[in-house]
Design a protein around this motif. Structure first.
Motif, PDB file in Angstrom:
ATOM      1  N   ARG A  93       1.229   0.623   5.982  1.00 36.68           N
ATOM      2  CA  ARG A  93       1.973  -0.640   6.067  1.00 36.68           C
ATOM      3  C   ARG A  93       1.433  -1.606   5.024  1.00 36.68           C
ATOM      4  O   ARG A  93       0.227  -1.714   4.847  1.00 36.68           O
ATOM      5  CB  ARG A  93       1.845  -1.238   7.473  1.00 36.68           C
ATOM      6  N   GLU A  94       2.339  -2.286   4.371  1.00 42.54           N
ATOM      7  CA  GLU A  94       1.925  -3.198   3.297  1.00 42.54           C
ATOM      8  C   GLU A  94       2.072  -4.648   3.722  1.00 42.54           C
ATOM      9  O   GLU A  94       2.998  -4.987   4.456  1.00 42.54           O
ATOM     10  CB  GLU A  94       2.808  -2.984   2.062  1.00 42.54           C
TER      11      GLU A  94
ATOM     12  N   GLU B 294       5.058  -9.336   7.456  1.00 42.20           N
ATOM     13  CA  GLU B 294       4.668  -7.939   7.251  1.00 42.20           C
ATOM     14  C   GLU B 294       5.722  -6.971   7.773  1.00 42.20           C
ATOM     15  O   GLU B 294       6.148  -6.052   7.065  1.00 42.20           O
ATOM     16  CB  GLU B 294       3.327  -7.667   7.941  1.00 42.20           C
ATOM     17  N   CYS B 295       6.199  -7.200   9.000  1.00 42.44           N
ATOM     18  CA  CYS B 295       7.170  -6.247   9.551  1.00 42.44           C
ATOM     19  C   CYS B 295       8.512  -6.374   8.829  1.00 42.44           C
ATOM     20  O   CYS B 295       9.165  -5.349   8.573  1.00 42.44           O
ATOM     21  CB  CYS B 295       7.282  -6.324  11.073  1.00 42.44           C
TER      22      CYS B 295
ATOM     23  N   GLU C  82       8.514   1.610  12.944  1.00 44.64           N
ATOM     24  CA  GLU C  82       8.252   0.368  13.686  1.00 44.64           C
ATOM     25  C   GLU C  82       7.990   0.633  15.176  1.00 44.64           C
ATOM     26  O   GLU C  82       7.552  -0.259  15.897  1.00 44.64           O
ATOM     27  CB  GLU C  82       9.427  -0.598  13.525  1.00 44.64           C
TER      28      GLU C  82
ATOM     29  N   GLU D  53       3.580   8.655   1.018  1.00 42.28           N
ATOM     30  CA  GLU D  53       4.551   7.614   0.675  1.00 42.28           C
ATOM     31  C   GLU D  53       5.730   8.220  -0.072  1.00 42.28           C
ATOM     32  O   GLU D  53       6.889   7.895   0.195  1.00 42.28           O
ATOM     33  CB  GLU D  53       3.887   6.554  -0.215  1.00 42.28           C
TER      34      GLU D  53
ATOM     35  N   ARG E  13      11.348   0.126   3.495  1.00 36.33           N
ATOM     36  CA  ARG E  13      11.768   1.479   3.882  1.00 36.33           C
ATOM     37  C   ARG E  13      13.281   1.649   3.774  1.00 36.33           C
ATOM     38  O   ARG E  13      13.755   2.719   3.418  1.00 36.33           O
ATOM     39  CB  ARG E  13      11.328   1.797   5.317  1.00 36.33           C
TER      40      ARG E  13
ATOM     41  N   ARG F 200      10.472  -1.768  -4.143  1.00 37.89           N
ATOM     42  CA  ARG F 200       9.698  -2.993  -3.894  1.00 37.89           C
ATOM     43  C   ARG F 200      10.450  -4.256  -4.293  1.00 37.89           C
ATOM     44  O   ARG F 200      10.454  -5.226  -3.553  1.00 37.89           O
ATOM     45  CB  ARG F 200       8.364  -2.950  -4.652  1.00 37.89           C
TER      46      ARG F 200
ATOM     47  N   ASN G  63       8.095  -4.574   5.456  1.00 41.12           N
ATOM     48  CA  ASN G  63       8.001  -3.116   5.589  1.00 41.12           C
ATOM     49  C   ASN G  63       9.342  -2.479   5.957  1.00 41.12           C
ATOM     50  O   ASN G  63       9.676  -1.415   5.433  1.00 41.12           O
ATOM     51  CB  ASN G  63       6.907  -2.730   6.587  1.00 41.12           C
TER      52      ASN G  63
END
Lengths: 165, 170
Positions: A57-58, B13-14, B129, B105, B21, B26, B17
């Motif tokens: 997790r980033e 953060e969540c 998650e 990854e 995904r 990015r 992420n």
């Protein structure tokens, strides 16, 4: 439960515990006695569950916050947004405040209408004008002036003179 | 703005992420995250606590990410071809216990690339998650059977990808 139902359950919750305890036991017993369903379970675990376990997790990069801050603080307020906010603010006023605002608005509108229909003159100005006209008229008929309201006697028509007498 | 900063610190953060995904890039994830928090800022006053803030954040994130992908329609260009994506390393490497993080990854990103955005969202919410099926239903605004159905199709797709790899390797 037949193989199709068991495989369906394996795909949708059995491996993750998202299934009733009673069904879990039935499926477990079926898999123990069915090699094909056992293989299917292993294949699902390997291809659809395992690869995603313990994934990295980033943290969100700091420039994201800078972008958000910039966008929120520099965003121009358009006319529509301004109007919307104004209307919204008006309708969320508490009732006594709404009543007071409404009363003041009615008074302002009424005052404006009276002013507009009186030809733009206030009562004091009107009274003063009338008094001035009367003084000039008295001066004219008593011979102290030969004009009324700035007009010379010869400028009057015959009808004006009849009314002036 | 300080209060909002606290919301950002808690959920960035969540959100990032999930965006990463689902979008898989990015730069796209950064744009989506920014868009999500601007939307949250605009709608925070109208949030009625009918659902948990976390669920609400996930919902906005998922919708923003899916809309972003539709709008930019990069999916067609970015869909990974089988040979290019998994090659011959995939099956051997990810079975291994000591898969390095970078490779993991890579594998995850490529596996997700085989799914439609809607299927990807389901896999991300459930497998990464770790949301319950019930929470997923709330986030996606669908019933729990529809969640099961989407997950089933996504996992069948992942299974077929794996079979394809194995056949290719033999």
């Amino acid at each position: 439960m037949n193989c199709k139902q068991v495989r369906n359950a394996i795909l949708t919750g059995y491996c993750e515990g998202e299934i009733a305890e009673k069904d879990k036991e039935i499926i477990k017993a079926h898999i123990a006695g069915c090699a094909e369903c056992g293989k299917f379970e292993a294949a699902i675990v390997n291809s659809a569950l395992e690869p995603f376990r313990g994934v990295n997790r980033e943290e969100a990069p700091p420039e994201i916050w800078n972008g958000i801050y910039k966008e929120l603080s520099e965003r121009p307020v358009g006319f529509q947004e301004y109007l919307k906010r104004g209307v919204k603010r008006f309708f969320v006023l508490p009732r006594p405040a709404l009543l007071a605002v409404s009363s003041v608005s009615v008074c302002v509108v009424a005052a404006f209408l009276i002013y507009f229909f009186s030809g733009g003159k206030t009562r004091e100005a009107y009274v003063e004008l009338k008094a001035d006209e009367q003084m000039q008229y008295i001066a004219y008929i008593t011979g102290f002036s030969d004009s009324i309201n700035g007009k010379a006697a010869e400028d009057y028509t015959d009808i004006d003179k009849i009314f002036a007498q | 703005m300080e209060g909002f900063r606290a919301v950002y610190e808690t959920y960035s953060e969540c959100v990032f992420n999930v965006a990463l995904r689902v979008a898989r890039y990015r730069e796209d994830a950064k744009e989506i995250t920014q868009e999500v928090f601007v939307t949250v800022h605009n709608k925070l006053k109208s949030f009625r606590h009918r659902s948990a803030l976390r669920t609400w954040m996930y919902r906005i994130t998922v919708n923003t990410a899916l809309n972003y992908l539709k709008k930019h329609s990069r999916m067609k260009n970015k869909t990974v071809e089988y040979d290019d994506a998994l090659g011959s390393r995939y099956s051997k490497d990810y079975i291994s216990e000591k898969v390095d993080r970078e490779h993991q990854e890579n594998v995850i990103n490529k596996l997700l690339g085989f799914l439609t955005p809607e299927q990807r969202v389901c896999i991300v919410l459930r497998n990464i998650e770790e949301l319950s099926y019930e929470d997923m239903a709330k986030v996606l605004d669908i019933d729990i059977n529809a969640v099961r159905s989407r997950l089933k199709r996504a996992r069948e797709k992942l299974l077929s990808v794996r079979k394809e790899v194995m056949v290719n390797e033999l």
